[in-house]
Design a protein around this motif. Structure first.
Motif, PDB file in Angstrom:
ATOM      1  N   LEU A   1       0.828  -1.201   0.000  1.00  0.00           N
ATOM      2  CA  LEU A   1       0.000   0.000   0.000  1.00  0.00           C
ATOM      3  C   LEU A   1       0.874   1.268   0.000  1.00  0.00           C
ATOM      4  O   LEU A   1       0.473   2.304   0.532  1.00  0.00           O
ATOM      5  N   ALA A   2       2.068   1.142  -0.605  1.00  0.00           N
ATOM      6  CA  ALA A   2       3.001   2.285  -0.624  1.00  0.00           C
ATOM      7  C   ALA A   2       2.382   3.488  -1.316  1.00  0.00           C
ATOM      8  O   ALA A   2       2.549   4.628  -0.859  1.00  0.00           O
ATOM      9  N   ASN A   3       1.660   3.231  -2.406  1.00  0.00           N
ATOM     10  CA  ASN A   3       1.052   4.338  -3.149  1.00  0.00           C
ATOM     11  C   ASN A   3      -0.012   5.078  -2.328  1.00  0.00           C
ATOM     12  O   ASN A   3      -0.303   6.239  -2.578  1.00  0.00           O
ATOM     13  N   GLN A   4      -0.575   4.386  -1.365  1.00  0.00           N
ATOM     14  CA  GLN A   4      -1.601   5.014  -0.511  1.00  0.00           C
ATOM     15  C   GLN A   4      -1.006   5.539   0.801  1.00  0.00           C
ATOM     16  O   GLN A   4      -1.730   5.934   1.701  1.00  0.00           O
ATOM     17  N   GLY A   5       0.346   5.477   0.890  1.00  0.00           N
ATOM     18  CA  GLY A   5       0.996   6.051   2.077  1.00  0.00           C
ATOM     19  C   GLY A   5       1.266   5.067   3.194  1.00  0.00           C
ATOM     20  O   GLY A   5       1.604   5.485   4.313  1.00  0.00           O
ATOM     21  N   PHE A   6       1.079   3.780   2.898  1.00  0.00           N
ATOM     22  CA  PHE A   6       1.359   2.773   3.928  1.00  0.00           C
ATOM     23  C   PHE A   6       2.300   1.707   3.344  1.00  0.00           C
ATOM     24  O   PHE A   6       1.878   0.608   2.996  1.00  0.00           O
ATOM     25  N   PRO A   7       3.601   2.052   3.203  1.00  0.00           N
ATOM     26  CA  PRO A   7       4.516   1.101   2.571  1.00  0.00           C
ATOM     27  C   PRO A   7       4.701  -0.183   3.384  1.00  0.00           C
ATOM     28  O   PRO A   7       4.735  -0.144   4.614  1.00  0.00           O
ATOM     29  N   LEU A   8       4.815  -1.297   2.646  1.00  0.00           N
ATOM     30  CA  LEU A   8       5.104  -2.588   3.270  1.00  0.00           C
ATOM     31  C   LEU A   8       6.564  -2.576   3.729  1.00  0.00           C
ATOM     32  O   LEU A   8       7.447  -2.100   3.010  1.00  0.00           O
ATOM     33  N   VAL A   9       6.830  -3.088   4.923  1.00  0.00           N
ATOM     34  CA  VAL A   9       8.191  -3.102   5.470  1.00  0.00           C
ATOM     35  C   VAL A   9       8.752  -4.516   5.470  1.00  0.00           C
ATOM     36  O   VAL A   9       9.952  -4.723   5.321  1.00  0.00           O
ATOM     37  N   GLY A  10       7.890  -5.483   5.637  1.00  0.00           N
ATOM     38  CA  GLY A  10       8.366  -6.862   5.650  1.00  0.00           C
ATOM     39  C   GLY A  10       7.345  -7.810   6.243  1.00  0.00           C
ATOM     40  O   GLY A  10       6.196  -7.437   6.498  1.00  0.00           O
ATOM     41  N   GLY A  11       7.829  -9.036   6.493  1.00  0.00           N
ATOM     42  CA  GLY A  11       6.967 -10.067   7.067  1.00  0.00           C
ATOM     43  C   GLY A  11       7.666 -10.770   8.213  1.00  0.00           C
ATOM     44  O   GLY A  11       8.901 -10.728   8.337  1.00  0.00           O
ATOM     45  N   ARG A  12       6.897 -11.386   9.076  1.00  0.00           N
ATOM     46  CA  ARG A  12       7.477 -12.064  10.240  1.00  0.00           C
ATOM     47  C   ARG A  12       6.574 -13.233  10.607  1.00  0.00           C
ATOM     48  O   ARG A  12       5.357 -13.173  10.423  1.00  0.00           O
ATOM     49  N   LEU A  13       7.192 -14.273  11.134  1.00  0.00           N
ATOM     50  CA  LEU A  13       6.408 -15.385  11.661  1.00  0.00           C
ATOM     51  C   LEU A  13       6.106 -15.075  13.126  1.00  0.00           C
ATOM     52  O   LEU A  13       7.006 -14.692  13.871  1.00  0.00           O
ATOM     53  N   ASP A  14       4.864 -15.205  13.497  1.00  0.00           N
ATOM     54  CA  ASP A  14       4.511 -14.937  14.900  1.00  0.00           C
ATOM     55  C   ASP A  14       3.635 -16.076  15.407  1.00  0.00           C
ATOM     56  O   ASP A  14       3.321 -17.015  14.658  1.00  0.00           O
ATOM     57  N   TYR A  15       3.251 -15.990  16.636  1.00  0.00           N
ATOM     58  CA  TYR A  15       2.482 -17.072  17.250  1.00  0.00           C
ATOM     59  C   TYR A  15       1.334 -16.453  18.050  1.00  0.00           C
ATOM     60  O   TYR A  15       1.550 -15.741  19.037  1.00  0.00           O
ATOM     61  N   LEU A  16       0.103 -16.729  17.597  1.00  0.00           N
ATOM     62  CA  LEU A  16      -1.095 -16.179  18.257  1.00  0.00           C
ATOM     63  C   LEU A  16      -2.204 -17.228  18.225  1.00  0.00           C
ATOM     64  O   LEU A  16      -2.227 -18.079  17.318  1.00  0.00           O
ATOM     65  N   ASP A  17      -3.117 -17.127  19.175  1.00  0.00           N
ATOM     66  CA  ASP A  17      -4.278 -18.015  19.174  1.00  0.00           C
ATOM     67  C   ASP A  17      -3.828 -19.489  19.103  1.00  0.00           C
ATOM     68  O   ASP A  17      -4.447 -20.311  18.440  1.00  0.00           O
ATOM     69  N   ASN A  18      -2.702 -19.784  19.765  1.00  0.00           N
ATOM     70  CA  ASN A  18      -2.143 -21.147  19.830  1.00  0.00           C
ATOM     71  C   ASN A  18      -1.746 -21.700  18.463  1.00  0.00           C
ATOM     72  O   ASN A  18      -1.883 -22.900  18.217  1.00  0.00           O
ATOM     73  N   ARG A  19      -1.292 -20.851  17.558  1.00  0.00           N
ATOM     74  CA  ARG A  19      -0.869 -21.327  16.243  1.00  0.00           C
ATOM     75  C   ARG A  19       0.084 -20.327  15.588  1.00  0.00           C
ATOM     76  O   ARG A  19       0.070 -19.139  15.942  1.00  0.00           O
ATOM     77  N   PRO A  20       0.920 -20.788  14.649  1.00  0.00           N
ATOM     78  CA  PRO A  20       1.770 -19.841  13.928  1.00  0.00           C
ATOM     79  C   PRO A  20       0.909 -18.979  13.009  1.00  0.00           C
ATOM     80  O   PRO A  20      -0.009 -19.500  12.363  1.00  0.00           O
TER      81      PRO A  20
END
Ligand SMILES: [Zn+2]
Length: 259
Positions: free
Chosen positions: A163-182
């Motif tokens: 969404l860089a063109n709309q002013g919200f550039p993507l920075v990256g991705g990450r693996l996280d753990y929520l709700d008892n799952r990746p």
């Protein structure tokens, strides 16, 4: 004094309840009247008998038992059911009061709801990602780099939009753990503010409408779309985060597939 008056007053005379004039009148009449003297004598016998107990008869044992038995049966037929007796009411009333108090406390005892727990988890993950200098596992503004990075790390393919063109550039991705799952975490930026977007397929179908919360100064938006649950969290101004959420919703496949 005639016989009728005399016989009415005999009992009172015998018990010495009459005034002296009346008493003398009765005595005069009794001296001259056989019938009233007889009544007087009968009263005397009865009165003496009552005082001495000579007319008291002890009931035979069999009669006693029969009377007691019939009284018990009558009492049983008339008394309310056992559970309604006073002793039960005395015990049940405090118990009922305790139950009412417990019922009133149930919402407090039950603890936070699943949604509330998840909101806290999301905020914690967001804060942790900022603290640990570990914002992105795959630092990239290219959605075609970030999206395939999740292959083999999660069992779903998260929609990754730039969404860089709309002013919200993507920075990256990450693996996280929520709700008892990746889960997949996508990181976006607006000025100096970081936005974490957590994506995973929910186990239960949930309301697709956008829900918003604020915890510890962080705004949290979550919604469901195209079989994925989205949680966006940031310290960004709420109206700006809402704008971001709407952009993301418009980009998602459900909208794109519409004619
Ligand atoms: Zn008389």
């Amino acid at each position: 004094m005639d016989c009728k008056n005399a016989q009415t007053l005999i009992a009172g005379y015998l018990d010495q309840e009459l005034d002296p004039v009346r008493s003398l009148e009765i005595e005069d009449h009794l001296h001259g009247c056989v019938a009233c003297s007889q009544v007087y004598e009968n009263h005397q016998v009865l009165s003496k008998g009552l005082r001495t107990g000579s007319i008291y008869f002890k009931a035979p044992t069999d009669l006693q038992k029969r009377i007691q038995r019939s009284m018990r049966q009558a009492a049983k037929a008339e008394s309310p059911p056992r559970w309604l007796s006073w002793s039960w009411v005395r015990m049940a009333a405090p118990m009922a009061a305790a139950v009412i108090v417990l019922l009133a406390l149930v919402p407090f005892l039950r603890g936070p709801s699943t949604e509330e727990m998840l909101t806290r988890e999301v905020v914690s993950s967001h804060v942790r990602s900022l603290m640990a200098n570990h914002l992105a596992d795959v630092p990239s503004s290219d959605q075609h780099t970030v999206k395939p990075w999740f292959n083999g790390k999660v069992d779903f393919s998260p929609p990754v939009e730039d969404l860089a063109n709309q002013g919200f550039p993507l920075v990256g991705g990450r693996l996280d753990y929520l709700d008892n799952r990746p889960v997949a975490a996508l990181i976006y930026q607006r000025d100096k503010h970081v936005i974490n977007v957590f994506i995973w397929p929910p186990t239960e179908s949930s309301d697709p409408g956008i829900k918003r919360e604020t915890r510890q100064g962080y705004h949290v938006f979550h919604w469901t779309r195209s079989g994925m649950t989205y949680w966006a969290v940031s310290d960004l101004e709420e109206s700006q985060l809402q704008e971001f959420v709407q952009l993301l919703q418009n980009q998602s496949p459900a909208t794109l597939s519409l004619p």
